[in-house]
Write a protein that holds these residues in place. Sequence first.
Motif, PDB file in Angstrom:
ATOM      1  N   ILE A  52       6.686  11.797 -52.700  1.00 52.68           N
ATOM      2  CA  ILE A  52       6.540  12.822 -51.651  1.00 52.68           C
ATOM      3  C   ILE A  52       7.588  13.914 -51.821  1.00 52.68           C
ATOM      4  O   ILE A  52       7.301  15.115 -51.716  1.00 52.68           O
ATOM      5  CB  ILE A  52       6.643  12.153 -50.263  1.00 52.68           C
ATOM      6  N   ILE A  53       8.832  13.508 -52.099  1.00 54.87           N
ATOM      7  CA  ILE A  53       9.906  14.499 -52.278  1.00 54.87           C
ATOM      8  C   ILE A  53       9.636  15.375 -53.500  1.00 54.87           C
ATOM      9  O   ILE A  53       9.840  16.596 -53.480  1.00 54.87           O
ATOM     10  CB  ILE A  53      11.265  13.783 -52.398  1.00 54.87           C
ATOM     11  N   ARG A  54       9.125  14.765 -54.598  1.00 57.58           N
ATOM     12  CA  ARG A  54       8.817  15.525 -55.813  1.00 57.58           C
ATOM     13  C   ARG A  54       7.705  16.549 -55.552  1.00 57.58           C
ATOM     14  O   ARG A  54       7.783  17.710 -55.991  1.00 57.58           O
ATOM     15  CB  ARG A  54       8.416  14.559 -56.920  1.00 57.58           C
ATOM     16  N   ASN A  55       6.696  16.142 -54.809  1.00 55.46           N
ATOM     17  CA  ASN A  55       5.609  17.068 -54.471  1.00 55.46           C
ATOM     18  C   ASN A  55       6.099  18.221 -53.599  1.00 55.46           C
ATOM     19  O   ASN A  55       5.650  19.366 -53.744  1.00 55.46           O
ATOM     20  CB  ASN A  55       4.482  16.316 -53.767  1.00 55.46           C
ATOM     21  N   MET A  56       7.033  17.900 -52.675  1.00 55.25           N
ATOM     22  CA  MET A  56       7.592  18.964 -51.825  1.00 55.25           C
ATOM     23  C   MET A  56       8.350  19.986 -52.673  1.00 55.25           C
ATOM     24  O   MET A  56       8.208  21.207 -52.468  1.00 55.25           O
ATOM     25  CB  MET A  56       8.515  18.348 -50.770  1.00 55.25           C
ATOM     26  N   HIS A  57       9.149  19.511 -53.637  1.00 53.97           N
ATOM     27  CA  HIS A  57       9.889  20.441 -54.497  1.00 53.97           C
ATOM     28  C   HIS A  57       8.944  21.291 -55.347  1.00 53.97           C
ATOM     29  O   HIS A  57       9.169  22.494 -55.525  1.00 53.97           O
ATOM     30  CB  HIS A  57      10.847  19.655 -55.404  1.00 53.97           C
TER      31      HIS A  57
ATOM     32  N   TYR B 160       8.620  -9.319 -51.200  1.00 51.56           N
ATOM     33  CA  TYR B 160       9.332  -8.333 -50.391  1.00 51.56           C
ATOM     34  C   TYR B 160       9.995  -7.266 -51.268  1.00 51.56           C
ATOM     35  O   TYR B 160      10.065  -6.093 -50.894  1.00 51.56           O
ATOM     36  CB  TYR B 160      10.360  -9.023 -49.485  1.00 51.56           C
ATOM     37  N   LEU B 161      10.461  -7.676 -52.475  1.00 49.72           N
ATOM     38  CA  LEU B 161      11.051  -6.695 -53.378  1.00 49.72           C
ATOM     39  C   LEU B 161       9.991  -5.731 -53.919  1.00 49.72           C
ATOM     40  O   LEU B 161      10.231  -4.537 -54.096  1.00 49.72           O
ATOM     41  CB  LEU B 161      11.749  -7.396 -54.534  1.00 49.72           C
ATOM     42  N   THR B 162       8.784  -6.250 -54.157  1.00 52.02           N
ATOM     43  CA  THR B 162       7.692  -5.389 -54.613  1.00 52.02           C
ATOM     44  C   THR B 162       7.320  -4.360 -53.548  1.00 52.02           C
ATOM     45  O   THR B 162       7.099  -3.180 -53.845  1.00 52.02           O
ATOM     46  CB  THR B 162       6.466  -6.254 -54.963  1.00 52.02           C
ATOM     47  N   LYS B 163       7.286  -4.801 -52.292  1.00 53.24           N
ATOM     48  CA  LYS B 163       6.963  -3.868 -51.207  1.00 53.24           C
ATOM     49  C   LYS B 163       8.035  -2.789 -51.079  1.00 53.24           C
ATOM     50  O   LYS B 163       7.736  -1.606 -50.887  1.00 53.24           O
ATOM     51  CB  LYS B 163       6.820  -4.632 -49.895  1.00 53.24           C
ATOM     52  N   ILE B 164       9.304  -3.176 -51.163  1.00 57.99           N
ATOM     53  CA  ILE B 164      10.392  -2.202 -51.051  1.00 57.99           C
ATOM     54  C   ILE B 164      10.331  -1.193 -52.195  1.00 57.99           C
ATOM     55  O   ILE B 164      10.516   0.016 -52.011  1.00 57.99           O
ATOM     56  CB  ILE B 164      11.750  -2.937 -51.035  1.00 57.99           C
ATOM     57  N   GLN B 165      10.041  -1.700 -53.418  1.00 54.01           N
ATOM     58  CA  GLN B 165       9.955  -0.797 -54.570  1.00 54.01           C
ATOM     59  C   GLN B 165       8.795   0.181 -54.413  1.00 54.01           C
ATOM     60  O   GLN B 165       8.907   1.370 -54.750  1.00 54.01           O
ATOM     61  CB  GLN B 165       9.787  -1.633 -55.841  1.00 54.01           C
ATOM     62  N   GLN B 166       7.684  -0.274 -53.870  1.00 58.01           N
ATOM     63  CA  GLN B 166       6.541   0.616 -53.648  1.00 58.01           C
ATOM     64  C   GLN B 166       6.863   1.694 -52.610  1.00 58.01           C
ATOM     65  O   GLN B 166       6.502   2.861 -52.785  1.00 58.01           O
ATOM     66  CB  GLN B 166       5.328  -0.199 -53.203  1.00 58.01           C
ATOM     67  N   SER B 167       7.541   1.295 -51.520  1.00 65.12           N
ATOM     68  CA  SER B 167       7.894   2.289 -50.489  1.00 65.12           C
ATOM     69  C   SER B 167       8.871   3.330 -51.044  1.00 65.12           C
ATOM     70  O   SER B 167       8.743   4.531 -50.771  1.00 65.12           O
ATOM     71  CB  SER B 167       8.516   1.585 -49.280  1.00 65.12           C
TER      72      SER B 167
END
Length: 267
Positions: free
Chosen positions: A179-184, A165-172
């Motif tokens: 996505i935010i970096r690409n938007m900037h 579950y920690l791996t999934k959270i880190q991936q999300s």
Amino acid sequence: MQQESIYNLIPKEYVPPPKEPMYRSAYPSGLTPTGSTFNNHTTSRPKVNNINGDFDLVRGPHTHKGQSNSLGRPRGSYKPDSTMFRLKNTGTMGSNQLPEVKQYKYPPSVRPPVPKKDEKPIHGLKSNKNYIVTNAVENILSAPKQIVDEKPWTEKKDFGKVPDYLTKIQQSISSEYEIIRNMHISEAEEMDKQKYLMTQEEVVQLKQGLKKKWESVNKEYQSITHIRMIDTVGLKRKKEQCEKELAQLEKDIEKLNKNYVFVDTQK
């Protein structure tokens, strides 16, 4: 004030007061309402009608009275009819005969039946069992509980590994940051596209045009300043306008003196 007299003991004859005449209105009973919209219900006249309070309205293609409109039943309809009475076999039941009597059947009961008078319960039952001794014997003879030896955490398969579950959270979270970096980056690219660098020739040409404009405005301004008294509103406004234009032109020329000049296409 009535004085005391022996003649007052004799009762006087009662004379009834004269009856006043019956009140009758000076206006007819069928007068159309004044300043009302009810008159136009069946007519082609709009808004309020009969403002002047006329006795007779001007007749148009339609009359203000409906053909069958009234405040109740027509006259004579409330008069009792001697032939309309309840006849035989015309009641709510259709006939005067009562329905057939049927025996009522009780629904089946869920509870157990009541014991009969011959069925007597068993009384006087006693037990000689010693519950304290029985409980002690059962506990002595019972087998002890077996303790299951659990493996230590260090020997388990998933020891020292990151939970799923920690791996999934880190991936999300990392995907959101990407996505935010690409938007900037895309916004910065759009901002760069909106601006472009002027060449040295364009800057020199623009400077010359601004200087010519400054000379023409300055010439006009100098012609106004030599006037002794500026007593008209037009001259005052013209002088103020020239001062504003000269100040703005000097700022623009100063900006063009930089090494690099960028132009924003959005403004």
